[in-house]
Design an enzyme around this catalytic site. Structure first.
Site, PDB file in Angstrom:
ATOM      1  N   HIS A   1       0.748  -1.343  -0.052  1.00  0.00           N
ATOM      2  CA  HIS A   1       0.012  -0.019   0.131  1.00  0.00           C
ATOM      3  C   HIS A   1       1.001   1.167  -0.054  1.00  0.00           C
ATOM      4  CE1 HIS A   1       0.318   1.017   4.560  1.00  0.00           C
ATOM      5  NE2 HIS A   1       0.563  -0.124   4.480  1.00  0.00           N
TER       6      HIS A   1
ATOM      7  N   GLU B   1      -4.959   1.789   2.950  1.00  0.00           N
ATOM      8  CA  GLU B   1      -4.770   0.256   3.906  1.00  0.00           C
ATOM      9  C   GLU B   1      -4.882   0.692   5.192  1.00  0.00           C
ATOM     10  OE1 GLU B   1      -2.468  -2.551   6.403  1.00  0.00           O
ATOM     11  OE2 GLU B   1      -2.128  -0.300   6.169  1.00  0.00           O
ATOM     12  N   GLU B   2      -4.387   1.860   5.671  1.00  0.00           N
ATOM     13  CA  GLU B   2      -4.132   1.975   7.114  1.00  0.00           C
ATOM     14  C   GLU B   2      -5.509   2.340   7.872  1.00  0.00           C
ATOM     15  OE1 GLU B   2      -1.483   2.008   8.646  1.00  0.00           O
ATOM     16  OE2 GLU B   2       0.028   2.469   7.106  1.00  0.00           O
TER      17      GLU B   2
ATOM     18  N   GLU C   1       4.740  -5.618   3.858  1.00  0.00           N
ATOM     19  CA  GLU C   1       4.240  -4.842   4.830  1.00  0.00           C
ATOM     20  C   GLU C   1       5.371  -4.384   5.810  1.00  0.00           C
ATOM     21  OE1 GLU C   1       2.306  -2.775   6.286  1.00  0.00           O
ATOM     22  OE2 GLU C   1       0.547  -2.994   5.582  1.00  0.00           O
TER      23      GLU C   1
ATOM     24  N   ASP D   1       6.339   1.531   6.796  1.00  0.00           N
ATOM     25  CA  ASP D   1       5.211   1.368   6.412  1.00  0.00           C
ATOM     26  C   ASP D   1       4.326   2.160   5.261  1.00  0.00           C
ATOM     27  OD1 ASP D   1       2.465   0.492   6.765  1.00  0.00           O
ATOM     28  OD2 ASP D   1       2.171   1.393   8.453  1.00  0.00           O
TER      29      ASP D   1
ATOM     30  N   HIS E   1       4.435   4.202  12.760  1.00  0.00           N
ATOM     31  CA  HIS E   1       3.257   5.392  12.619  1.00  0.00           C
ATOM     32  C   HIS E   1       3.772   6.468  13.232  1.00  0.00           C
ATOM     33  CE1 HIS E   1      -0.223   2.471  11.973  1.00  0.00           C
ATOM     34  NE2 HIS E   1       0.549   2.569  10.994  1.00  0.00           N
TER      35      HIS E   1
END
Length: 837
Positions: A157, A201-202, A227, A169, A299
């Site tokens: 993604h 995707e998140e 991923e 990510d 994140h």
């Protein structure tokens, strides 16, 4: 003295002199004889070799080599540049930077067969939650030479969360896909490969859901999802759908895998999800390959290009390149057990391991029980109940005293926590077992302890085998039980050849040395000092067991230790892992622990004391291992910034912000369940140009239900959520209703361009994702009125923006260096409106 006496004395002296062993024999005896010094040497060597092999096995720098062929060099250089461009800015679905990444990727693939996927989907994404999503996935198809083979899907993604640059990510996954794409452009694959560069995707795996509705999906039989849930390092095989597909991973050049993480997902220890879940539920077979540590940078703004390397990218990319060249896939679809060590990949079906476990569980009790009976009855091995109390008593005490005082310390200093806990556990076993040995001496307490440890492993193995396919990560228990039980069995066999006192000593003597000083010989038992069976027992049990436990335990701890910040439940789980890890590290040496010399005991005592003192003095977070706080600013009737984190940390961080001090804003902190807290304050740094207007449309009644509609105008916006009172709304539509409620089928339906979802159990939330930045949302719904109201219903609308906002910039800039920031919701700022319909 007579001449004859002198001659006899000389003969005796000569005989004694000639019977002295040579230097080699003395050296062997000094090393392998059951002496404290010998045991100390063995223990030190075990620690060094175990830690060294584990470090090498898990090291990116030592185990991965950069490419040497010209083509692969060019591919890596191009993909690294792609990663730099993709991760230049945070690029969440609700940001303009997301469009820039989309356009960048589209420019790269424009000369290939591709589809700018425009699927619109609507589905139930959670209990009472319906999501409407407009997709802009980028799909590329490279046809293979054998059209009879099912296609392979490669997926990553290209969106990030709003608080992160999205390097690991999932920028590295996207860059790896581009590298594979360049490789197959020069080398036609055997099977067709479809690339899914998917979006959003998140916040719900929406890109994967959209691909499942695409016509190309019907060609796909297998998938590889790339991923990242950490920040660089090595990419590990997280999980696989079945043995048939997993075993193909053994063909990659740098396999790195463990089914321990797969069990973590199966048992819901790991809560986050990846696109793997969508593809598996859609019937595909495949793998989840991901970066897994450290999660405190996951994140956050620390997931940036500075914290990764081309070698990390190459590890993922090279394995993906190799995997796409796999041949025919085995039909076996049962769960797989798999692992790697020093670059060697091992995989087996869970049923095969279960059969081995069953054989071991039955065989060893059946063989050892008669031997034990013979030894006790006919070989005069005197055993009492107290001989068997040491291990369970020590194990219970070790669990009780083994937890370090600072609960957050494991996040930043896991090695110190493990070392301290393990030292305490060893000392507990040492004291308890020596006490038991002093109270009731056995002729072979070492063998008694081996049998007890074997029984502990036997019980654990029964549980693992009984638990079935979800426990694919506990394969190490089989190894631990086998080496421990086999060695115990050898000891019992040795006892069966022991002559009753007065006879000759057997080859594997059951006798145990008693001595005072380290070099003192036992004159009462002259043969015992040459008893070498202990060294064979040690070498059979300890090195293999220590390596299995240390390598597996450390891999798990590095993967999950940062989650101690997420909740009290996670904290308890992490410390349970630490205690179990320490117990299993110690169990292999427990049979020999009473012979530890004073230097080992002193060293362990120092480690334990220093560790406990440091746990009380050291701050649990630092710049290298920061604490993660979560941020959301809500603009509406009460403009407030909300910050979420573990209790006891948030207020100190926020109280030093300039906007808080200058405006004398009051911090309102509230304890939340599970050890969390939220602190709120009025920032005064409200973002501008964020507007949400909600208008209602005339309502109508039909079959006891009320139909209503709203229009949401949110310029420069892609993400909104509509909240309804629980259980009252029975159907929602993006567009306008064309039929009455009874005519609407249950679940999803589409009519004249309108997307409808009906759920008689009630819909509490409708998530909206659109591509057009300035297009209004038109939402209709039908609800059941309460008896005591007049048919009205209050609806809450919240729209999110993912771009940087002043209040967020402030907390990032002025917070301590031991703090990192992540988003709490789908954006960094949410504008809230209420409307009565």
């Amino acid at each position: 003295m007579s001449e004859e006496e002198v001659h006899d004395t000389s003969s005796e002296a000569s005989e004694v002199f000639t019977n002295q062993p040579n230097a080699f024999v003395r050296g062997v005896r000094s090393i392998f004889g059951y002496r404290k010094t010998s045991l100390t040497l063995f223990v030190i060597l075990t620690i060094v070799v175990t830690a060294g092999l584990s470090f090498y096995d898990n090291s990116l720098e030592l185990t991965i080599e950069l490419p040497t062929s010209q083509l692969e060099k060019e591919i890596l250089e191009s993909s690294w540049l792609d990663l730099q461009n993709i991760a230049r800015y945070p690029h969440t679905y609700g940001s303009r930077a997301n469009d820039q990444v989309h356009d960048y990727l589209e420019e790269i693939i424009q000369d290939m067969e591709y589809d700018n996927d425009g699927e619109k989907i609507m589905f139930e994404s959670g209990k009472g939650v319906v999501s409407y999503y407009e997709s802009n996935n980028l799909l590329v198809r490279v046809n293979g030479s054998d059209g009879t083979l099912p296609a392979l899907l490669l997926s990553a993604h290209y969106d990030s969360v709003p608080s992160s640059f999205g390097v690991t990510d999932d920028g590295m996954g996207v860059a790896s896909l581009l590298g594979v794409l360049r490789f197959v452009a020069h080398n036609q694959p055997r099977r067709t490969i479809i690339f899914n560069f998917n979006n959003n995707e998140e916040f719900g795996l929406f890109g994967a859901h959209a691909f499942v509705k695409h016509p190309w999906f019907k060609q796909v039989g297998y998938f590889l999802n790339l991923e990242g849930t950490g920040a660089g390092g090595k990419a590990v095989l997280f999980r696989g759908t079945d043995y048939g597909i997993v075993k193909n991973f053994g063909g990659v050049r740098y396999p790195y895998a463990t089914s321990i993480f797969q069990q973590g997902f199966n048992n819901h220890v790991i809560h986050s999800e990846t696109d793997y879940k969508v593809y598996k539920e859609a019937g595909l077979r495949g793998l989840d390959l991901a970066f897994y540590k450290p999660r405190d940078k996951y994140h956050t703004g620390e997931d940036n290009i500075r914290n990764v390397s081309p070698k990390s990218l190459w590890h993922m990319m090279s394995n993906a390149i190799d995997f796409v060249q796999m041949g025919v896939v085995d039909d076996s679809e049962e769960p797989a057990v798999y692992t790697t060590f020093l670059g060697y990949f091992f995989a087996t079906p869970i049923s095969a391991l279960a059969r081995v476990n069953l054989v071991l569980l039955v065989l060893f009790p059946v063989v050892s029980t008669p031997l034990l009976f013979v030894i006790v009855k006919y070989k005069k091995w005197k055993l009492r109940v107290t001989n068997f109390l040491g291990v369970p008593l020590a194990m219970g005490l070790a669990v009780a005293v083994g937890q370090v005082g600072n609960p957050m310390l494991v996040s930043s200093h896991p090695m110190m926590v493990v070392a301290t806990t393990t030292s305490i556990v060893v000392l507990v076993y040492y004291v308890v077992l020596n006490g038991v040995d002093w109270v009731n001496t056995s002729s072979d307490q070492k063998l008694v302890t081996m049998i007890e440890v074997s029984f502990v492993y036997w019980v654990v193995l029964v549980y693992v085998t009984w638990s079935g396919g979800d426990h694919t990560g506990e394969f190490g228990v089989t190894v631990l039980f086998f080496v421990q039980a086999s060695t115990s069995l050898l000891g019992l066999i040795g006892w069966t050849f022991t002559r009753v006192r007065g006879g000759d000593e057997p080859l594997l003597s059951g006798e145990e040395e008693r001595y005072g000083t380290e070099d003192e010989r036992d004159t009462e038992k002259p043969l015992v000092e040459h008893n070498y069976d202990w060294s064979l027992q040690y070498l059979l049990i300890v090195p293999v067991s220590s390596l299995v436990v240390y390598n597996s335990g450390w891999l798990v701890l590095e993967g999950v230790n940062k989650t101690v910040q997420e909740s009290l439940a996670s904290e308890h789980l992490i410390y349970w892992i630490v205690v179990v890890f320490s117990q299993f590290l110690v169990l292999p040496v427990v049979p020999f622990i009473t012979k530890f010399n004073r230097y080992i005991v002193l060293g362990l005592s120092v480690v334990a004391v220093v560790g406990v003192l440091m746990s009380m003095a050291v701050h649990p977070f630092n710049q290298g291992s920061p604490m993660k706080l979560r941020f959301i600013e809500r603009v509406g009737q009460n403009d407030m910034v909300e910050v979420y984190g573990r209790q006891g940390f948030v207020e100190d961080v926020l109280s030093d912000l300039p906007s808080v001090k200058q405006t004398q804003a009051k911090l309102e902190c509230e304890a939340l369940p599970d050890g969390l807290e939220v602190c709120k304050y009025k920032s005064g740094l409200t973002p501008g140009n964020l507007t949400v207007e909600v208008t209602t449309e005339p309502r109508a009644e039909s079959y006891g239900l009320i139909s209503g509609a709203i229009t949401i105008a949110a310029p420069e916006n892609r993400m909104c959520t509509v909240h309804f009172p629980p259980d009252r709304v029975k159907a929602v539509v993006v567009g306008k209703f064309g039929n009455n409620f009874k005519a609407i089928p249950d679940g999803f339906s589409r009519e004249k361009g309108n997307y409808i979802y009906k759920d008689r159990n009630g819909i509490s939330q409708l998530e909206l994702y659109k591509l057009d930045w300035n297009k209004d949302y038109h939402v209709g719904f039908e609800w059941l009125p309460d008896i005591d109201d007049e048919g009205g219903m209050r609806v809450e609308v919240e729209c999110f923006w993912g771009d940087m906002v002043p209040a967020y910039q402030e907390v990032v800039h002025y917070s301590p260096n031991w703090v990192t920031w992540a988003n709490k919701e789908r954006g960094l700022v949410g504008v809230v409106k209420h409307v009565d319909v």
